[in-house]
Motif scaffolding. Structure first.
Motif, PDB file in Angstrom:
ATOM      1  N   GLU A 138       8.979  -3.357   5.996  1.00 18.09           N
ATOM      2  CA  GLU A 138       8.595  -4.062   4.707  1.00 18.09           C
ATOM      3  C   GLU A 138       7.267  -4.909   4.884  1.00 18.09           C
ATOM      4  OE1 GLU A 138      11.072  -6.321   1.543  1.00 18.09           O
ATOM      5  OE2 GLU A 138      10.805  -7.557   3.296  1.00 18.09           O
ATOM      6  N   ILE A 139       6.352  -4.733   4.201  1.00 14.72           N
ATOM      7  CA  ILE A 139       5.028  -5.211   4.037  1.00 14.72           C
ATOM      8  C   ILE A 139       4.714  -5.762   2.528  1.00 14.72           C
ATOM      9  CG2 ILE A 139       2.619  -5.134   4.324  1.00 14.72           C
ATOM     10  CD1 ILE A 139       3.207  -2.773   6.440  1.00 14.72           C
ATOM     11  N   LEU A 140       4.619  -7.149   2.477  1.00 10.89           N
ATOM     12  CA  LEU A 140       4.132  -7.852   1.341  1.00 10.89           C
ATOM     13  C   LEU A 140       2.916  -8.679   1.546  1.00 10.89           C
ATOM     14  CD1 LEU A 140       7.662  -9.350   0.590  1.00 10.89           C
ATOM     15  CD2 LEU A 140       6.693  -7.255  -0.283  1.00 10.89           C
ATOM     16  N   MET A 141       1.964  -8.329   0.640  1.00 16.45           N
ATOM     17  CA  MET A 141       0.799  -9.248   0.577  1.00 16.45           C
ATOM     18  C   MET A 141       0.341  -9.800  -0.850  1.00 16.45           C
ATOM     19  SD  MET A 141      -1.622  -6.792   2.993  1.00 16.45           S
ATOM     20  CE  MET A 141      -0.942  -5.215   2.083  1.00 16.45           C
ATOM     21  N   ASP A 142       0.123 -11.070  -0.827  1.00 20.60           N
ATOM     22  CA  ASP A 142      -0.213 -11.537  -2.146  1.00 20.60           C
ATOM     23  C   ASP A 142      -1.600 -12.294  -2.119  1.00 20.60           C
ATOM     24  OD1 ASP A 142      -0.352 -12.887  -4.704  1.00 20.60           O
ATOM     25  OD2 ASP A 142       1.668 -14.042  -4.149  1.00 20.60           O
ATOM     26  N   TYR A 143      -2.898 -11.847  -2.630  1.00 25.47           N
ATOM     27  CA  TYR A 143      -3.782 -12.433  -2.460  1.00 25.47           C
ATOM     28  C   TYR A 143      -4.843 -12.509  -3.924  1.00 25.47           C
ATOM     29  CZ  TYR A 143      -5.481  -7.764  -1.653  1.00 25.47           C
ATOM     30  OH  TYR A 143      -5.449  -6.414  -1.941  1.00 25.47           O
ATOM     31  N   GLN A 144      -5.744 -13.274  -3.792  1.00 29.92           N
ATOM     32  CA  GLN A 144      -6.728 -13.290  -4.817  1.00 29.92           C
ATOM     33  C   GLN A 144      -8.136 -12.591  -4.261  1.00 29.92           C
ATOM     34  OE1 GLN A 144      -8.256 -17.162  -5.802  1.00 29.92           O
ATOM     35  NE2 GLN A 144      -8.705 -16.371  -8.001  1.00 29.92           N
ATOM     36  N   LEU A 145      -8.644 -11.697  -5.283  1.00 25.42           N
ATOM     37  CA  LEU A 145      -9.770 -10.994  -4.773  1.00 25.42           C
ATOM     38  C   LEU A 145     -10.793 -11.261  -5.849  1.00 25.42           C
ATOM     39  CD1 LEU A 145     -10.921  -8.583  -3.433  1.00 25.42           C
ATOM     40  CD2 LEU A 145      -9.821  -6.937  -4.983  1.00 25.42           C
ATOM     41  N   CYS A 146     -11.959 -11.512  -5.361  1.00 24.58           N
ATOM     42  CA  CYS A 146     -13.200 -11.904  -6.317  1.00 24.58           C
ATOM     43  C   CYS A 146     -14.315 -11.262  -5.760  1.00 24.58           C
ATOM     44  CB  CYS A 146     -13.347 -13.595  -5.953  1.00 24.58           C
ATOM     45  SG  CYS A 146     -12.026 -14.581  -6.514  1.00 24.58           S
ATOM     46  N   LEU A 147     -15.151 -10.816  -6.965  1.00 21.58           N
ATOM     47  CA  LEU A 147     -16.265  -9.953  -6.757  1.00 21.58           C
ATOM     48  C   LEU A 147     -17.315 -11.249  -6.630  1.00 21.58           C
ATOM     49  CD1 LEU A 147     -16.431  -7.325  -9.505  1.00 21.58           C
ATOM     50  CD2 LEU A 147     -16.244  -6.950  -7.153  1.00 21.58           C
ATOM     51  N   THR A 148     -18.014 -11.156  -5.591  1.00 19.90           N
ATOM     52  CA  THR A 148     -18.849 -12.312  -5.267  1.00 19.90           C
ATOM     53  C   THR A 148     -20.119 -12.348  -6.208  1.00 19.90           C
ATOM     54  OG1 THR A 148     -18.433 -11.858  -2.930  1.00 19.90           O
ATOM     55  CG2 THR A 148     -20.593 -13.193  -3.529  1.00 19.90           C
ATOM     56  N   SER A 149     -20.551 -10.810  -6.790  1.00 18.04           N
ATOM     57  CA  SER A 149     -21.888 -11.042  -7.538  1.00 18.04           C
ATOM     58  C   SER A 149     -21.404 -11.720  -9.051  1.00 18.04           C
ATOM     59  CB  SER A 149     -21.732  -9.553  -8.115  1.00 18.04           C
ATOM     60  OG  SER A 149     -21.042  -8.924  -8.708  1.00 18.04           O
ATOM     61  N   ASP A 150     -20.320 -11.553  -9.521  1.00 20.83           N
ATOM     62  CA  ASP A 150     -20.090 -12.395 -10.869  1.00 20.83           C
ATOM     63  C   ASP A 150     -19.026 -13.423 -10.731  1.00 20.83           C
ATOM     64  OD1 ASP A 150     -17.712 -10.690 -10.796  1.00 20.83           O
ATOM     65  OD2 ASP A 150     -18.729  -9.529 -12.585  1.00 20.83           O
ATOM     66  N   GLY A 151     -18.130 -13.528  -9.890  1.00 22.87           N
ATOM     67  CA  GLY A 151     -17.066 -14.469  -9.741  1.00 22.87           C
ATOM     68  C   GLY A 151     -15.917 -14.006 -10.453  1.00 22.87           C
ATOM     69  N   THR A 152     -15.694 -12.871 -10.882  1.00 31.08           N
ATOM     70  CA  THR A 152     -14.618 -12.325 -11.554  1.00 31.08           C
ATOM     71  C   THR A 152     -13.558 -11.995 -10.454  1.00 31.08           C
ATOM     72  OG1 THR A 152     -15.892 -10.732 -13.072  1.00 31.08           O
ATOM     73  CG2 THR A 152     -13.706 -10.233 -12.693  1.00 31.08           C
ATOM     74  N   CYS A 153     -12.373 -12.598 -10.637  1.00 32.73           N
ATOM     75  CA  CYS A 153     -11.263 -12.849  -9.769  1.00 32.73           C
ATOM     76  C   CYS A 153     -10.023 -11.942 -10.236  1.00 32.73           C
ATOM     77  CB  CYS A 153     -10.938 -14.087  -9.371  1.00 32.73           C
ATOM     78  SG  CYS A 153     -12.175 -15.026  -8.437  1.00 32.73           S
ATOM     79  N   SER A 154      -9.063 -11.430  -9.392  1.00 34.51           N
ATOM     80  CA  SER A 154      -8.001 -10.757  -9.741  1.00 34.51           C
ATOM     81  C   SER A 154      -7.067 -11.211  -8.738  1.00 34.51           C
ATOM     82  CB  SER A 154      -8.035  -9.321  -9.930  1.00 34.51           C
ATOM     83  OG  SER A 154      -8.816  -8.775 -10.696  1.00 34.51           O
ATOM     84  N   HIS A 155      -5.643 -11.223  -9.259  1.00 34.56           N
ATOM     85  CA  HIS A 155      -4.387 -11.525  -8.274  1.00 34.56           C
ATOM     86  C   HIS A 155      -3.931 -10.191  -7.969  1.00 34.56           C
ATOM     87  CE1 HIS A 155      -0.167 -12.681  -7.835  1.00 34.56           C
ATOM     88  NE2 HIS A 155      -0.767 -13.246  -6.867  1.00 34.56           N
ATOM     89  N   VAL A 156      -3.795 -10.086  -6.645  1.00 40.94           N
ATOM     90  CA  VAL A 156      -3.093  -8.682  -6.241  1.00 40.94           C
ATOM     91  C   VAL A 156      -2.151  -9.027  -5.372  1.00 40.94           C
ATOM     92  CG1 VAL A 156      -3.752  -6.808  -4.764  1.00 40.94           C
ATOM     93  CG2 VAL A 156      -5.685  -7.751  -5.949  1.00 40.94           C
ATOM     94  N   PHE A 157      -0.968  -8.206  -5.700  1.00 35.31           N
ATOM     95  CA  PHE A 157       0.405  -8.112  -4.871  1.00 35.31           C
ATOM     96  C   PHE A 157       0.636  -6.785  -4.365  1.00 35.31           C
ATOM     97  CE2 PHE A 157       4.988  -7.775  -4.467  1.00 35.31           C
ATOM     98  CZ  PHE A 157       5.256  -8.748  -3.694  1.00 35.31           C
ATOM     99  N   ILE A 158       0.935  -6.535  -3.136  1.00 35.30           N
ATOM    100  CA  ILE A 158       1.112  -5.285  -2.823  1.00 35.30           C
ATOM    101  C   ILE A 158       2.330  -5.417  -1.773  1.00 35.30           C
ATOM    102  CG2 ILE A 158       0.405  -3.570  -1.073  1.00 35.30           C
ATOM    103  CD1 ILE A 158      -2.535  -4.194  -1.630  1.00 35.30           C
ATOM    104  N   GLU A 159       3.214  -4.247  -2.247  1.00 37.31           N
ATOM    105  CA  GLU A 159       4.369  -4.351  -1.470  1.00 37.31           C
ATOM    106  C   GLU A 159       4.634  -2.828  -0.979  1.00 37.31           C
ATOM    107  OE1 GLU A 159       9.265  -4.753  -2.118  1.00 37.31           O
ATOM    108  OE2 GLU A 159       8.051  -4.369  -3.800  1.00 37.31           O
ATOM    109  N   ILE A 160       4.958  -2.643   0.279  1.00 39.90           N
ATOM    110  CA  ILE A 160       4.990  -1.391   0.902  1.00 39.90           C
ATOM    111  C   ILE A 160       6.357  -1.384   1.610  1.00 39.90           C
ATOM    112  CG2 ILE A 160       4.098   0.284   2.671  1.00 39.90           C
ATOM    113  CD1 ILE A 160       1.209  -1.089   2.447  1.00 39.90           C
ATOM    114  N   GLU A 161       7.084  -0.301   1.510  1.00 39.44           N
ATOM    115  CA  GLU A 161       8.484  -0.413   1.884  1.00 39.44           C
ATOM    116  C   GLU A 161       8.583   1.223   2.452  1.00 39.44           C
ATOM    117  OE1 GLU A 161      11.573  -0.651  -1.051  1.00 39.44           O
ATOM    118  OE2 GLU A 161      10.161  -0.497  -2.511  1.00 39.44           O
ATOM    119  N   GLU A 162       9.453   1.264   3.409  1.00 41.13           N
ATOM    120  CA  GLU A 162       9.932   2.347   4.196  1.00 41.13           C
ATOM    121  C   GLU A 162      11.031   3.188   3.274  1.00 41.13           C
ATOM    122  OE1 GLU A 162      11.889   4.158   8.375  1.00 41.13           O
ATOM    123  OE2 GLU A 162      11.214   2.225   8.163  1.00 41.13           O
ATOM    124  N   LEU A 163      10.900   4.117   2.814  1.00 42.56           N
ATOM    125  CA  LEU A 163      12.082   4.931   2.395  1.00 42.56           C
ATOM    126  C   LEU A 163      13.002   5.531   3.078  1.00 42.56           C
ATOM    127  CD1 LEU A 163       9.917   6.625  -0.569  1.00 42.56           C
ATOM    128  CD2 LEU A 163      11.212   4.606  -0.673  1.00 42.56           C
TER     129      LEU A 163
END
Length: 138
Positions: free
Chosen positions: A113-138
């Protein structure tokens, strides 16, 4: 520990206006543990928009590195309470980004089980997104 796994990758991206896009892919993966380092590699699918790209996640001491190889090449670093400069190379150009980790969880005791929660911003224009990724073994 070397293993072949089937995984489910769920990504949720919320843009600056609050709109959320969710994507779920299923893929075969290889998993390797060497000492305190962990590695997970899988191929992106058509559903991710990155078909033909391999993704390698590595983990050590709370730091996750996401490397992509193929038509899209990137090297993102996610670490709790830290900001990192990153590059994303696409057929359309190179984008400089910053990642700021909000949480990182990697557990391979039993099922992966892998969980990542982070903010991703484009340096060129300062546009930011909130990213949440979950990876789980089936």
């Amino acid at each position: 520990m070397d293993a072949r796994l089937k995984i489910k990758v769920t990504s949720k991206i919320t843009d600056a206006q609050g709109a959320t896009a969710e994507m779920v892919i299923f893929s075969d993966a290889t998993y390797k543990a060497i000492g305190d380092k962990r590695y997970l590699m899988y191929e992106e699918t058509e559903g991710s928009g990155l078909e033909g790209t391999k993704t390698l996640l590595s983990y050590e001491s709370g730091l996750v590195r996401i490397k992509r190889y193929g038509d899209v090449n990137s090297d993102l670093v996610i670490q709790l309470d830290a900001t990192h400069e990153n590059f994303y190379r696409t057929p359309y150009g190179i984008f400089e980004m910053q990642t700021s980790g909000k949480s990182v969880h990697w557990d391979d005791n039993g099922r992966l089980e892998i969980l990542m929660d982070y903010q991703l911003c484009l340096t060129s224009d300062g546009t930011c997104s909130h990213v949440f990724i979950e990876i789980e073994e089936l």
